[in-house]
Design an enzyme around this catalytic site. Sequence first.
Site, PDB file in Angstrom:
ATOM      1  N   GLY A  83       0.993  -1.288  -0.048  1.00  0.00           N
ATOM      2  CA  GLY A  83      -0.094   0.210   0.048  1.00  0.00           C
ATOM      3  C   GLY A  83       0.986   1.369   0.163  1.00  0.00           C
ATOM      4  N   ASN A  94      -4.589 -11.267  -0.962  1.00  0.00           N
ATOM      5  CA  ASN A  94      -4.475 -12.696  -1.156  1.00  0.00           C
ATOM      6  C   ASN A  94      -5.487 -13.335  -0.090  1.00  0.00           C
ATOM      7  OD1 ASN A  94      -2.736 -13.051  -3.710  1.00  0.00           O
ATOM      8  ND2 ASN A  94      -0.987 -12.518  -1.963  1.00  0.00           N
ATOM      9  N   HIS A 105      -4.355 -16.627  -8.966  1.00  0.00           N
ATOM     10  CA  HIS A 105      -3.078 -15.903  -8.747  1.00  0.00           C
ATOM     11  C   HIS A 105      -2.673 -17.086  -7.609  1.00  0.00           C
ATOM     12  CE1 HIS A 105       0.044 -13.224  -7.939  1.00  0.00           C
ATOM     13  NE2 HIS A 105      -0.254 -12.892  -6.855  1.00  0.00           N
TER      14      HIS A 105
END
Length: 321
Positions: free
Chosen positions: A21, A127, A182
Amino acid sequence: MSSSILCHLPRVTIIGAGRVGSTLAQRIAEKNLADVILLDILEGMPQGLALDLMEARGIEIHNRQIIGTNNYADTAGSEIVVITAGLPRKPGMSRDDLLRTNAKIVVEAAKNAIAHSPNAIFIVVTNPLDVMTYLAWQATGLSRSRIMGMAGVLDSARFETFIALELGVLPADVKAMVLGSHGDLMVPLSHYATVNGIPLTELLDAATIERLIERTRNGGAEIVELMQTGGAFFAPASATSLMVESILLNQSRLLPIATYLQGEYGLNDVVIGVPCRLGCAGIESIVELNLSDSEHEALQTSAKSVRKNIERSQEILAAQS
């Protein structure tokens, strides 16, 4: 007589002031793309990071505002909301190991953010990415064009990097496309990979290409094992920044993006990475490539794994509520 004109500057909110971030905030500001609101639950952390970035403005020669906050009200009116909040991977952990904790974090972040920026486009980075994007889509009620996951851009960049290292060529001359989830079941498309227009299959043998594909699939885990105390953040931030840029500048770039599918590639009610055109309205279209039988089967297997984790995550959230 002097007059003043109030100009509207685009705002990008980043939820989660960790390494991804904060690096993303730096990328966006220094590219002069938008003002940035960096939000985190830890008091003082986003404020300190924002002040540090603000103090670099004169050196980096931009005048973008960077605001650190713990209050979602400060994110109001954002054009784009990026969700990076959640626990990072540790050595030995898969992205799916993060499911239980990060599902609640992402759902709460999405609901709070949409309440203050109802017209925003959302990009999920947390994730396991495909599952988190699906949960955020459910939580916000947005159309699929306005909510997406960053994965394919990063995975494709890793594939391109490994090809460039193998051949000793400029990475910018390598173009590749990675579809699917992913994770370990991602689907790098070797026959769509090129080096300055030359097909990869004419430059490397099948065994070498397969080795590079396997390294791509384990690209994130390789970094986690090396660092021990965290995961990748420079490349994920760059990949997300590219998506933000394509939206804010209406570039309509063709990028692999995790999106909700409604029949494309024979898949329904699942989020998975496929090629998309990305512009100011979000996902403008989904491009369906001609896949080989083995690639199509691999994409179906990847989607099946994501769907299973979506079901698990919904059971977890139901138990927590």
